[in-house]
Design an enzyme around this catalytic site. Structure first.
Site, PDB file in Angstrom:
ATOM      1  N   CYS A  83      48.190  92.904  56.575  1.00 16.91           N
ATOM      2  CA  CYS A  83      46.891  93.440  56.993  1.00 16.91           C
ATOM      3  C   CYS A  83      47.102  94.804  57.657  1.00 16.91           C
ATOM      4  O   CYS A  83      48.013  94.977  58.473  1.00 16.91           O
ATOM      5  CB  CYS A  83      46.242  92.474  57.982  1.00 16.91           C
ATOM      6  SG  CYS A  83      44.633  93.026  58.601  1.00 16.91           S
TER       7      CYS A  83
ATOM      8  N   HIS B 219      36.825  97.111  50.796  1.00 17.91           N
ATOM      9  CA  HIS B 219      36.294  98.455  50.593  1.00 17.91           C
ATOM     10  C   HIS B 219      35.525  98.956  51.809  1.00 17.91           C
ATOM     11  O   HIS B 219      34.743  98.220  52.398  1.00 17.91           O
ATOM     12  CB  HIS B 219      35.379  98.470  49.368  1.00 17.91           C
ATOM     13  CG  HIS B 219      36.124  98.226  48.094  1.00 17.91           C
ATOM     14  ND1 HIS B 219      36.486  96.957  47.683  1.00 17.91           N
ATOM     15  CD2 HIS B 219      36.617  99.084  47.183  1.00 17.91           C
ATOM     16  CE1 HIS B 219      37.156  97.056  46.545  1.00 17.91           C
ATOM     17  NE2 HIS B 219      37.252  98.323  46.215  1.00 17.91           N
TER      18      HIS B 219
ATOM     19  N   CYS C 229      43.365  91.042  56.145  1.00 17.75           N
ATOM     20  CA  CYS C 229      43.449  89.589  56.116  1.00 17.75           C
ATOM     21  C   CYS C 229      42.018  89.041  56.140  1.00 17.75           C
ATOM     22  O   CYS C 229      41.060  89.776  56.395  1.00 17.75           O
ATOM     23  CB  CYS C 229      44.258  89.068  57.318  1.00 17.75           C
ATOM     24  SG  CYS C 229      43.395  89.213  58.894  1.00 17.75           S
TER      25      CYS C 229
ATOM     26  N   CYS D 179      40.117  89.647  59.627  1.00 15.41           N
ATOM     27  CA  CYS D 179      39.697  91.034  59.865  1.00 15.41           C
ATOM     28  C   CYS D 179      38.607  91.431  58.881  1.00 15.41           C
ATOM     29  O   CYS D 179      37.638  92.115  59.250  1.00 15.41           O
ATOM     30  CB  CYS D 179      40.888  91.980  59.744  1.00 15.41           C
ATOM     31  SG  CYS D 179      42.073  91.863  61.098  1.00 15.41           S
TER      32      CYS D 179
ATOM     33  N   CYS E 170      43.067  89.265  63.998  1.00 11.99           N
ATOM     34  CA  CYS E 170      43.960  89.253  62.828  1.00 11.99           C
ATOM     35  C   CYS E 170      44.766  87.950  62.775  1.00 11.99           C
ATOM     36  O   CYS E 170      45.297  87.500  63.786  1.00 11.99           O
ATOM     37  CB  CYS E 170      44.903  90.446  62.882  1.00 11.99           C
ATOM     38  SG  CYS E 170      45.847  90.675  61.360  1.00 11.99           S
TER      39      CYS E 170
HETATM   40 ZN   LIG Z   1      44.032  91.213  59.929  1.00 10.72          ZN
END
Ligand SMILES: [Zn+2]
Length: 95
Positions: A13, A32, A52, A55, A21
């Site tokens: 990530c 995106h 990830c 997130c 996270c």
């Molecule tokens: Zn993350």
């Protein structure tokens, strides 16, 4: 051209929001960033960040967090810049 969505699978990530996270590379996708992008279609894949699932959910607003939109966008700018540097260093994008 490299398929950036495929390349994202299994990568770390890049957003790495503290407290959010999960650092689980198996959940990473190319998320995106739509800043400045109009319409319902997704922006080009070069505007994507490896995120990830946790997130990604926060960034897209599917999961609550105490991060403001401004903070998230600032983190996204950092992450996208790191992402682009990674692409250049690994020959995915020519400088
Ligand atoms: Zn993350």
């Amino acid at each position: 051209m490299t398929d950036l969505r495929k390349l994202a699978r299994g990568q770390p990530c890049q957003l790495r929001l503290p407290g959010i996270c999960n650092h689980d590379n198996e959940t990473t996708v190319l998320a995106h960033v739509k800043a400045g992008w109009c319409g319902s279609s997704k922006p080009p894949d070069i505007c994507g960040i490896w995120m990830c699932s946790n997130c990604h959910d926060v960034f897209d607003g599917r999961r609550y967090s105490e991060y403001s939109r401004t903070e998230l966008d600032a983190e996204a700018l950092r992450a996208l810049t790191q992402q682009l540097v990674w692409y250049v260093r690994h020959g995915v994008v020519r400088w």
